[in-house]
Design a protein around this motif. Structure first.
Motif, short mmCIF file in Angstrom:
data_model
loop_
_atom_site.label_atom_id
_atom_site.label_comp_id
_atom_site.label_asym_id
_atom_site.label_seq_id
_atom_site.Cartn_x
_atom_site.Cartn_y
_atom_site.Cartn_z
N ASN A 167 -58.91 -10.75 3.32
CA ASN A 167 -59.06 -10.93 4.76
C ASN A 167 -59.53 -9.66 5.46
O ASN A 167 -59.30 -9.47 6.66
CB ASN A 167 -57.74 -11.42 5.37
N GLY A 168 -60.18 -8.78 4.69
CA GLY A 168 -60.86 -7.64 5.31
C GLY A 168 -60.11 -6.32 5.32
O GLY A 168 -60.65 -5.32 5.81
N TYR A 169 -58.90 -6.29 4.79
CA TYR A 169 -58.15 -5.03 4.77
C TYR A 169 -58.51 -4.22 3.52
O TYR A 169 -58.46 -4.75 2.40
CB TYR A 169 -56.64 -5.30 4.80
N LYS A 170 -58.85 -2.97 3.72
CA LYS A 170 -59.20 -2.11 2.59
C LYS A 170 -57.95 -1.73 1.81
O LYS A 170 -56.88 -1.55 2.38
CB LYS A 170 -59.92 -0.85 3.08
N LYS B 104 -56.04 1.27 2.95
CA LYS B 104 -55.17 1.04 4.10
C LYS B 104 -53.89 0.33 3.68
O LYS B 104 -52.77 0.70 4.10
CB LYS B 104 -55.91 0.19 5.15
N ILE B 105 -54.01 -0.69 2.83
CA ILE B 105 -52.85 -1.45 2.38
C ILE B 105 -51.87 -0.55 1.64
O ILE B 105 -50.65 -0.66 1.79
CB ILE B 105 -53.29 -2.61 1.46
N LEU C 112 -49.13 1.31 3.58
CA LEU C 112 -48.09 0.55 4.28
C LEU C 112 -46.76 0.62 3.53
O LEU C 112 -46.74 0.67 2.29
CB LEU C 112 -48.51 -0.91 4.41
N LEU D 221 -54.42 -9.89 1.79
CA LEU D 221 -54.90 -8.96 2.83
C LEU D 221 -56.29 -8.44 2.49
O LEU D 221 -57.15 -8.33 3.37
CB LEU D 221 -53.91 -7.80 2.98
N ASN D 222 -56.50 -8.12 1.23
CA ASN D 222 -57.81 -7.61 0.80
C ASN D 222 -58.91 -8.65 1.04
O ASN D 222 -60.02 -8.32 1.48
CB ASN D 222 -57.74 -7.22 -0.67
N VAL E 166 -51.34 -12.07 9.85
CA VAL E 166 -52.72 -12.49 9.59
C VAL E 166 -52.79 -14.00 9.38
O VAL E 166 -53.69 -14.67 9.89
CB VAL E 166 -53.29 -11.75 8.35
N ILE F 297 -45.85 -4.95 4.35
CA ILE F 297 -46.93 -5.77 3.79
C ILE F 297 -46.68 -7.26 4.02
O ILE F 297 -47.57 -7.96 4.53
CB ILE F 297 -47.11 -5.47 2.28
N LEU G 167 -47.31 -8.09 7.68
CA LEU G 167 -48.72 -8.13 8.04
C LEU G 167 -49.36 -9.42 7.53
O LEU G 167 -50.20 -10.02 8.21
CB LEU G 167 -49.45 -6.91 7.46
#
Length: 299
Positions: free
Chosen positions: A63-66, A69-70, A73, A60-61, A85, A78, A81
């Motif tokens: 792919n642009g997720y901070k 934010k993660i 969740l 996720l990180n 994605v 997780i 998501l």
């Protein structure tokens, strides 16, 4: 004996996920992302669930997720998501993580499920180039750092080998011998990393060329036997670890004198051990290649 790996050091997590150990520690303290466990002698370690979580967090990180934010969740959100994605883009990265998990758990079902999912969107060639090659490269590094055992590497390699063989068999019926050339594929003595060469064999067969696959650890003298049956020959080999850097120049010299006895015979070679050679100084009948793709373009 249960060979599944249940305990991971922070260095293991770094090697497997690509996230630096220093960063993992920061995320632990700042976001309570992981809760490391301790052995009876008070040594920190992470369980399989923590490893799987870090694979997902890394994905996720990337792919642009901070991370902030993660970290908010719920645990079960997780993986959901990640699947969402992955269904939209960057399927390769998600597949790599799934294959790693399959390898660590010796989980054939997860391997097949991940592979079948890839084939719904990609050709076998694309799966090999875009997923299997990066995966096998990374697996080699993980083995060198003692993050995984040889058993893990053999398990994964055998499953990839199985898929190559299946596609080679399917392509065999199309072999129409497009030219008078005969391709002879082999690995030198003590070289056993055959997956790349197997894939080249598959590509040659699928394109209709006559290809003879001899396999790994073939003595040079055995190659001469082929010349009793065919005249126009292209020998193809893949030097991953052998001949080693101290002996590869001598091997090339001996091959040139002993095997390349006619102008109708060539030698195509690739693999990381070529880095030990001056490629501009090779005999005229020997052609080096940087990758399988560049070799296939020369066919």
């Amino acid at each position: 004996m249960n060979n599944i790996k249940h305990r991971f050091s922070i260095k293991d997590l770094e090697n497997l996920t690509g996230i630096k150990a220093h960063t993992i520690r920061i995320w632990e303290k700042r976001y309570n992302l992981l809760e490391p466990k301790r052995t009876e002698t008070n040594i920190r370690y992470y369980d399989l669930a923590s490893f799987q979580k870090m694979l997902n967090v890394s994905y996720l990180n990337n792919n642009g997720y901070k991370i902030s934010k993660i970290a908010t969740l719920d645990e079960n959100k997780i993986p959901q998501l990640v699947r969402k994605v992955a269904s939209g883009s960057n399927v390769e990265s998600h597949a790599l993580n799934s294959f790693k998990l399959a390898m660590l758990n010796f989980d054939q079902t997860l391997f097949y499920k991940t592979y079948d999912s890839l084939l719904q969107e990609k050709s076998f060639d694309d799966v090999f180039y875009e997923v299997f090659i990066p995966l096998l490269t990374e697996i080699g590094l993980l083995w060198q750092t003692n993050t995984i055992t040889p058993a893990h590497e053999h398990f994964l390699s055998s499953l990839v080998r199985q898929k190559i063989l299946i596609h080679t068999e399917k392509a065999q019926s199309k072999q129409i011998n497009k030219s008078k050339k005969t391709f002879v594929l082999y690995l030198p003595e003590n070289e056993i990393h055959e997956l790349g060469l197997m894939f080249i064999n598959y590509k040659l067969v699928s394109k209709g060329f006559h290809s003879i696959f001899l396999g790994f650890s073939v003595p040079m003298d055995s190659l001469l036997d082929i010349q009793n049956y065919y005249n126009d020959i292209i020998y193809v080999s893949y030097f991953t670890v052998m001949p080693d850097k101290d002996h590869i120049a001598d091997y090339i010299s001996e091959f040139n004198k002993k095997v390349l006895t006619s102008k109708s015979i060539e030698f195509w070679v690739l693999g990381k051990m070529l880095n030990a050679l001056d490629l501009n100084d090779l005999p005229s009948q020997i052609s080096p290649f940087k990758s399988i793709q560049t070799l296939m373009k020369a066919v």
